[in-house]
Structure formats: structure tokens, C-alpha cells
Design a protein around this motif. Structure first.
Motif, PDB file in Angstrom:
ATOM      1  N   LEU A 119      24.823  33.192 102.600  1.00  0.00           N
ATOM      2  CA  LEU A 119      23.729  32.262 102.309  1.00  0.00           C
ATOM      3  C   LEU A 119      23.853  31.674 100.913  1.00  0.00           C
ATOM      4  N   LEU A 120      24.180  32.509  99.943  1.00  0.00           N
ATOM      5  CA  LEU A 120      24.290  32.028  98.568  1.00  0.00           C
ATOM      6  C   LEU A 120      25.414  31.005  98.429  1.00  0.00           C
ATOM      7  N   THR A 121      26.541  31.251  99.062  1.00  0.00           N
ATOM      8  CA  THR A 121      27.671  30.332  98.929  1.00  0.00           C
ATOM      9  C   THR A 121      27.461  29.056  99.739  1.00  0.00           C
ATOM     10  N   GLN A 122      26.828  29.167 100.880  1.00  0.00           N
ATOM     11  CA  GLN A 122      26.649  27.994 101.735  1.00  0.00           C
ATOM     12  C   GLN A 122      25.552  27.059 101.231  1.00  0.00           C
ATOM     13  N   THR A 123      24.511  27.607 100.622  1.00  0.00           N
ATOM     14  CA  THR A 123      23.358  26.792 100.248  1.00  0.00           C
ATOM     15  C   THR A 123      23.337  26.400  98.776  1.00  0.00           C
ATOM     16  N   GLY A 124      24.108  27.079  97.936  1.00  0.00           N
ATOM     17  CA  GLY A 124      24.063  26.806  96.512  1.00  0.00           C
ATOM     18  C   GLY A 124      22.825  27.334  95.824  1.00  0.00           C
ATOM     19  N   CYS A 125      22.114  28.250  96.483  1.00  0.00           N
ATOM     20  CA  CYS A 125      20.908  28.838  95.891  1.00  0.00           C
ATOM     21  C   CYS A 125      21.264  29.821  94.788  1.00  0.00           C
ATOM     22  N   MET A 136      34.492  32.923 102.973  1.00  0.00           N
ATOM     23  CA  MET A 136      33.318  33.277 102.163  1.00  0.00           C
ATOM     24  C   MET A 136      33.768  33.728 100.775  1.00  0.00           C
ATOM     25  N   MET A 137      33.217  33.109  99.725  1.00  0.00           N
ATOM     26  CA  MET A 137      33.549  33.473  98.365  1.00  0.00           C
ATOM     27  C   MET A 137      33.088  34.898  98.077  1.00  0.00           C
ATOM     28  N   THR A 138      33.934  35.660  97.384  1.00  0.00           N
ATOM     29  CA  THR A 138      33.592  37.040  97.063  1.00  0.00           C
ATOM     30  C   THR A 138      32.482  37.073  96.022  1.00  0.00           C
ATOM     31  N   LEU A 139      31.444  37.854  96.293  1.00  0.00           N
ATOM     32  CA  LEU A 139      30.331  38.014  95.377  1.00  0.00           C
ATOM     33  C   LEU A 139      30.102  39.502  95.138  1.00  0.00           C
ATOM     34  N   PHE A 142       0.493  42.125  94.840  1.00  0.00           N
ATOM     35  CA  PHE A 142       0.798  41.201  93.757  1.00  0.00           C
ATOM     36  C   PHE A 142       2.105  41.522  93.053  1.00  0.00           C
ATOM     37  N   ILE A 143       2.768  42.617  93.385  1.00  0.00           N
ATOM     38  CA  ILE A 143       4.114  42.805  92.842  1.00  0.00           C
ATOM     39  C   ILE A 143       5.059  41.766  93.444  1.00  0.00           C
ATOM     40  N   GLY A 144       5.015  41.584  94.770  1.00  0.00           N
ATOM     41  CA  GLY A 144       5.859  40.582  95.410  1.00  0.00           C
ATOM     42  C   GLY A 144       5.450  39.169  95.060  1.00  0.00           C
ATOM     43  N   VAL A 145       4.146  38.944  94.952  1.00  0.00           N
ATOM     44  CA  VAL A 145       3.637  37.630  94.556  1.00  0.00           C
ATOM     45  C   VAL A 145       4.209  37.241  93.198  1.00  0.00           C
ATOM     46  N   ASN A 146       4.182  38.165  92.257  1.00  0.00           N
ATOM     47  CA  ASN A 146       4.654  37.855  90.913  1.00  0.00           C
ATOM     48  C   ASN A 146       6.158  37.596  90.890  1.00  0.00           C
ATOM     49  N   LEU A 147       6.935  38.457  91.550  1.00  0.00           N
ATOM     50  CA  LEU A 147       8.381  38.248  91.568  1.00  0.00           C
ATOM     51  C   LEU A 147       8.723  36.911  92.215  1.00  0.00           C
ATOM     52  N   ALA A 148       8.071  36.606  93.336  1.00  0.00           N
ATOM     53  CA  ALA A 148       8.361  35.354  94.029  1.00  0.00           C
ATOM     54  C   ALA A 148       8.024  34.147  93.164  1.00  0.00           C
ATOM     55  N   HIS A 149       6.876  34.166  92.509  1.00  0.00           N
ATOM     56  CA  HIS A 149       6.479  32.994  91.717  1.00  0.00           C
ATOM     57  C   HIS A 149       7.319  32.850  90.451  1.00  0.00           C
ATOM     58  N   ASN A 150       7.842  33.941  89.926  1.00  0.00           N
ATOM     59  CA  ASN A 150       8.833  33.818  88.854  1.00  0.00           C
ATOM     60  C   ASN A 150      10.061  33.062  89.343  1.00  0.00           C
ATOM     61  N   LEU A 151      10.504  33.370  90.558  1.00  0.00           N
ATOM     62  CA  LEU A 151      11.681  32.691  91.104  1.00  0.00           C
ATOM     63  C   LEU A 151      11.366  31.236  91.434  1.00  0.00           C
ATOM     64  N   PHE A 152      10.164  30.953  91.943  1.00  0.00           N
ATOM     65  CA  PHE A 152       9.787  29.559  92.182  1.00  0.00           C
ATOM     66  C   PHE A 152       9.836  28.764  90.870  1.00  0.00           C
ATOM     67  N   ALA A 153       9.433  29.411  89.774  1.00  0.00           N
ATOM     68  CA  ALA A 153       9.359  28.718  88.489  1.00  0.00           C
ATOM     69  C   ALA A 153      10.728  28.493  87.865  1.00  0.00           C
ATOM     70  N   PHE A 154      11.613  29.484  87.952  1.00  0.00           N
ATOM     71  CA  PHE A 154      12.818  29.450  87.126  1.00  0.00           C
ATOM     72  C   PHE A 154      14.124  29.259  87.890  1.00  0.00           C
ATOM     73  N   ALA A 155      14.160  29.551  89.159  1.00  0.00           N
ATOM     74  CA  ALA A 155      15.390  29.336  89.917  1.00  0.00           C
ATOM     75  C   ALA A 155      15.619  27.841  90.114  1.00  0.00           C
ATOM     76  N   ASN A 156      16.863  27.438  90.108  1.00  0.00           N
ATOM     77  CA  ASN A 156      17.174  26.048  90.432  1.00  0.00           C
ATOM     78  C   ASN A 156      16.858  25.762  91.893  1.00  0.00           C
ATOM     79  N   LYS A 157      17.162  26.748  92.739  1.00  0.00           N
ATOM     80  CA  LYS A 157      16.897  26.602  94.172  1.00  0.00           C
ATOM     81  C   LYS A 157      16.635  27.981  94.752  1.00  0.00           C
ATOM     82  N   CYS A 158      15.419  28.229  95.162  1.00  0.00           N
ATOM     83  CA  CYS A 158      15.019  29.508  95.757  1.00  0.00           C
ATOM     84  C   CYS A 158      14.764  29.283  97.245  1.00  0.00           C
ATOM     85  N   LEU A 159      15.498  29.984  98.076  1.00  0.00           N
ATOM     86  CA  LEU A 159      15.415  29.797  99.520  1.00  0.00           C
ATOM     87  C   LEU A 159      14.685  30.970 100.160  1.00  0.00           C
ATOM     88  N   LEU A 160      13.704  30.668 100.998  1.00  0.00           N
ATOM     89  CA  LEU A 160      12.992  31.686 101.757  1.00  0.00           C
ATOM     90  C   LEU A 160      13.650  31.845 103.122  1.00  0.00           C
TER      91      LEU A 160
END
Length: 301
Positions: free
Chosen positions: A125-131, A1-4, A189-207
Motif C-alpha cells: 500500500l505504501l509503495t503503490q499509493t505514495g502515502c 514491491m520495494m523493500t521496506l 481518544f487515544i486513537g482520535v488523537n493519533l489519527a488527527h495528528n496524521l491528518f494534520a502532518f502527513a502528506n497523504k494519510c490513507l484510511l
């Protein structure tokens, strides 16, 4: 596992015995410390941070690094019939970003506890999926647990699944593009907003909605809320969505988009943080853009 390396921030608050946080916060704090210690044994660096009002210092354990005190609340934005000194999520996220240097940032609500292997599993998860972003859904446990000494039992309790979003992991490069407006914590709507920011701007957002990585004491899915604050946050999110996020949405990056149509819409309909009609519109837009590309490709030939 890559060190993060991770910087994980929570927003403690001093409350009385009548508040659920009176019991939940000490358990959360101790669970974060144990997860940090377990991560260190696997060469995963974790910095535990807080941001708070000056009156909240007394409840913060010494193993947290305090970022600057919060200086305003939603009451500085507008007036409410029942004033509540609720912090703005934008101010909280600003302190997480500007007072850390880790490549990955984590924000959780202060009533969300961690399993000991939380940070190790997140790194895996981050290293295995490339998210570059993760959403991790909690498990709902009985409210009968009342003490950090009960953590060994808490860890073994599988609890029940929960559909909403309250744990956010993302690469720090995403933060400058994210928008928060005047959304306050402690209200939907705090979680809704954070999640939709990640849907918009992340290259790959994994739930991650099927692993026992975080927990919450109390099994209610949709607690009661003050309508005035609810509509404040909802209107803020709508403005952010329409003015900033909409052009960047790609339905293929949304949770469950890979499922067959019937299962996809079932999942969207039963998740209070996702919006079926909006996602339907995004699906139509995706089909339309795909058709345009096909027509353009045919014309080129």
C-alpha cells in the motif's frame, strides 16, 4: 514491491483471567510473530518491540525486543477517584521512535491481531499509493476464540467492520511534529488523537476500512468507559487540537473528503473518531481560502 522496513510496538500488560487481555494478548503476540515470519519471506524487514512496566516482563515472549520500561502513568499527572495505572501514549510513542531506526513506525493496541500478510500488504500500500501514513481499521470477531492455536480459524473468519482507529502506520519523520499531551491508553481518544495528528502532518494519510488485515476478539463497537478518564483524554485532545493541530488541518486530507457531500457527511457522522461539526468548519475554511485565492488571482490579472 520495494523493500521496506518497519518497527512495530505494542504495550503488553500482565493481567488476570478476568481481563479480556488475558486471552487476547497471547493471540496478538503469536499473530505478530507469524506476520513477521511471512514478511521475512518477502524481504520485508519487521522489528517487533514492546514497552512495559517492570511488572509486565513475564508476559512478553522472547521474540520481542524490549524498549526501556515505562516510568510513569496518568496517576503521576493527576488524581482520579478510581486509580488505574494507565501509561501515557506520549511515553509509548517516544520509545517507539527513539529505540528504532526503521523508516516506518507502527503502533497498535495490544488486543489487535494481525493477518499473516499484514506487513506485506502494508508495504504494498505504501509503495503503490505514495502515502506516508496509513490508518487500518480492524475486523470484529466473536469472543469465542480463546487460544493462539485457533489462529488458522481466526484468519478465515471475515468478522464485521469496525469504524474506530487502532492501527497506525507512519513515516518516522512525522513523529517530531506529533503531540500527545497527557493522553493515556485504554481509554477513548487515544486513537482520535493519533489519527488527527496524521491528518494534520502527513502528506497523504490513507484510511483502509475495507480490508481484512487486523482483527479484534469481541464485537462491541463502543465499550463502556470510566467517565473521569474519558473526560481527561477528551480535554487533552481538545487542547492539542486547538493549540497545535488546527492550523495544519486541510479537510481534503481527511477520510471520505473525496466522496459526494451526502455520502461524506454520512460517513463522518457514523464514525466515532471523526467529528462532523469540526469537519464542517474545516470545509467552510477550505471554501473561504479557495475563494480568496480566486479573488487574488483575478486581481493579479
Amino acid at each position: 514491491m520495494m523493500t521496506l522496513a518497519f518497527s512495530h510496538l505494542v504495550n503488553p500488560v500482565q493481567v488476570g483471567p478476568s481481563s479480556d487481555l488475558y486471552v487476547a494478548q497471547p493471540i496478538t503476540f503469536q499473530s505478530m510473530l507469524r506476520a513477521q515470519q511471512e514478511a521475512a519471506r518477502h524481504a520485508v524487514e519487521v522489528n517487533l518491540l514492546t514497552t512495559q512496566y517492570p511488572e509486565d516482563h513475564a508476559v512478553i515472549p522472547a521474540y520481542f525486543q524490549l524498549t526501556p520500561d515505562l516510568e510513569r502513568s496518568v496517576l503521576d499527572i493527576r488524581s482520579f477517584q478510581r486509580p488505574r495505572k494507565l501509561p501515557l501514549i506520549g511515553d509509548i510513542m517516544s520509545r517507539l521512535y527513539h529505540h528504532s531506526s526503521s523508516p516506518y513506525l507502527i503502533y497498535t493496541n495490544v488486543d489487535i491481531g494481525l493477518q499473516p500478510h499484514f506487513y506485506c500488504r502494508v508495504a504494498e500500500l505504501l509503495t503503490q499509493t505514495g502515502c506516508d501514513a496509513l490508518l487500518i481499521n480492524r475486523r470484529r470477531l466473536p469472543a469465542s476464540y480463546v487460544s493462539p492455536e485457533e489462529l488458522p480459524r481466526i484468519y478465515l473468519d471475515p468478522g464485521k467492520p469496525h469504524p474506530g482507529f487502532d492501527c497506525f502506520v507512519f513515516h518516522r519523520d512525522l513523529y517530531p511534529r506529533m503531540r500527545f499531551a497527557e493522553i493515556c491508553v485504554g481509554v477513548p481518544f487515544i486513537g482520535v488523537n493519533l489519527a488527527h495528528n496524521l491528518f494534520a502532518f502527513a502528506n497523504k494519510c490513507l484510511l483502509i476500512d475495507d480490508e481484512h488485515l487486523t482483527f479484534h476478539l469481541g464485537e462491541v463497537v463502543m465499550p463502556q468507559h470510566d467517565p473521569e478518564y474519558y473526560w481527561h483524554n477528551r480535554n487533552c485532545f481538545r487542547r492539542i487540537r486547538d493549540e497545535h493541530l488546527w492550523p495544519h488541518f486541510d479537510i481534503r486530507k481527511f477520510p471520505y473528503a473525496e466522496l459526494p457531500v451526502g455520502q461524506r457527511y454520512w460517513k463522518w457522522a457514523w464514525n466515532p473518531s471523526l467529528f462532523t461539526f469540526m469537519n464542517f468548519r474545516l470545509t467552510l475554511r477550505s471554501y473561504y481560502l479557495s475563494l480568496q485565492r480566486q479573488v487574488g488571482s483575478g486581481d493579479a490579472r
